[in-house]
Motif scaffolding. Sequence first.
Motif, short mmCIF file in Angstrom:
data_model
loop_
_atom_site.label_atom_id
_atom_site.label_comp_id
_atom_site.label_asym_id
_atom_site.label_seq_id
_atom_site.Cartn_x
_atom_site.Cartn_y
_atom_site.Cartn_z
N HIS A 173 43.04 36.95 30.41
CA HIS A 173 43.06 38.09 31.32
C HIS A 173 44.46 38.29 31.89
O HIS A 173 45.17 37.33 32.18
CB HIS A 173 42.08 37.87 32.47
CG HIS A 173 40.65 37.77 32.04
ND1 HIS A 173 39.83 38.87 31.96
CD2 HIS A 173 39.90 36.71 31.65
CE1 HIS A 173 38.63 38.49 31.54
NE2 HIS A 173 38.65 37.19 31.35
N LEU A 182 47.09 39.36 34.85
CA LEU A 182 47.14 39.18 36.30
C LEU A 182 47.69 40.45 36.95
O LEU A 182 48.57 41.09 36.38
CB LEU A 182 48.01 37.98 36.66
CG LEU A 182 47.51 36.62 36.17
CD1 LEU A 182 48.52 35.53 36.57
CD2 LEU A 182 46.14 36.30 36.72
N LEU A 188 43.86 39.42 38.56
CA LEU A 188 42.48 39.58 38.15
C LEU A 188 41.84 40.74 38.91
O LEU A 188 41.98 40.83 40.12
CB LEU A 188 41.70 38.29 38.43
CG LEU A 188 42.00 37.07 37.56
CD1 LEU A 188 41.18 35.89 38.05
CD2 LEU A 188 41.72 37.36 36.09
N GLU A 218 38.44 41.49 38.34
CA GLU A 218 37.03 41.19 38.47
C GLU A 218 36.78 40.24 39.64
O GLU A 218 37.62 39.39 39.96
CB GLU A 218 36.49 40.55 37.18
CG GLU A 218 36.63 41.43 35.95
CD GLU A 218 38.03 41.49 35.38
OE1 GLU A 218 38.29 42.37 34.56
OE2 GLU A 218 38.86 40.65 35.79
N TYR A 224 41.49 26.32 34.99
CA TYR A 224 42.20 27.52 34.54
C TYR A 224 43.59 27.15 34.01
O TYR A 224 44.11 26.05 34.25
CB TYR A 224 42.35 28.51 35.70
CG TYR A 224 43.11 27.94 36.87
CD1 TYR A 224 44.49 28.07 36.96
CD2 TYR A 224 42.46 27.24 37.88
CE1 TYR A 224 45.19 27.52 38.03
CE2 TYR A 224 43.15 26.68 38.94
CZ TYR A 224 44.51 26.83 39.01
OH TYR A 224 45.20 26.28 40.05
N GLN A 277 38.33 32.02 41.53
CA GLN A 277 38.99 33.31 41.66
C GLN A 277 40.06 33.28 42.75
O GLN A 277 41.18 33.79 42.56
CB GLN A 277 37.95 34.38 42.00
CG GLN A 277 38.55 35.77 42.18
CD GLN A 277 37.54 36.75 42.74
OE1 GLN A 277 36.56 36.36 43.36
NE2 GLN A 277 37.77 38.03 42.51
N ARG A 321 44.15 33.89 42.44
CA ARG A 321 44.78 34.92 43.26
C ARG A 321 45.92 34.34 44.11
O ARG A 321 46.94 35.00 44.33
CB ARG A 321 43.74 35.60 44.15
CG ARG A 321 42.84 36.55 43.37
CD ARG A 321 41.92 37.33 44.28
NE ARG A 321 41.24 38.38 43.55
CZ ARG A 321 40.39 39.25 44.09
NH1 ARG A 321 40.13 39.19 45.39
NH2 ARG A 321 39.81 40.17 43.35
N THR A 332 48.78 34.09 41.91
CA THR A 332 49.30 35.43 41.66
C THR A 332 50.27 35.83 42.77
O THR A 332 51.36 36.36 42.50
CB THR A 332 48.15 36.44 41.57
OG1 THR A 332 47.30 36.10 40.46
CG2 THR A 332 48.67 37.86 41.38
#
Length: 213
Positions: A35, A37, A39, A41, A49, A102, A106, A109
């Motif tokens: 995926h 970045l 994310l 979803e 990860y 998640q 993040r 990120t």
Amino acid sequence: MARHPFDRAEHIYKNDAFAELVKDAVRFFNGTPVHELPLQERFTGSGVYALYYTGSNPHYARLADLNRLSYAVPIYVGKAVPRGWRQARVSDNLLTQSNELQNRIREHTRNIVIGDGLDLADFACRFVIFEAEGSDMISTVEATLIKLFRPLWNSAVDGFGNHTPGAGRFDQAKSDWDVMHKGRDFADKCRGIAKDLDTILKNIEAHFKRHHP
């Protein structure tokens, strides 16, 4: 009770089935979708990860080459354990399940976005969600992936996964990652003697020669 003579062999646990289970989890991990970045979803769960780099930063050129055709070698591998796991080592269940995985991605990120010399568009991730009793494998699978891929930010460049130090703990040195990619406020408060950039870059060069020639 009579003293039992020490025999080291009596303390060694071996189970081929466990080793195969870990290998199977790694195979599954490597086959999961990748995926971009950040994310978009929203999902619940904890797990393992990996982050992959495909950009033009010259210090990471070897990684970009390795990931040009497929996401083969992560720059970082991490884990997100179920809420309460560190205190009671509970397995993931309906009561402990949250957005740990998640949220962790993040957080990374945000660090990439503010990190000097990095572009979020050059990063992607894949992950595995471990549920119920499977969540007890999280640390084992993370360790196996790190041993298998030797991700750069887990080894030669430390500190990417660091959090803000607690009160009174700013005597520690700024991490290698923060020396390379300035931007995190807490890193500038660290008063310890950090490695110089030239030393870190030499460590990166040696890392690629050793693990990804």
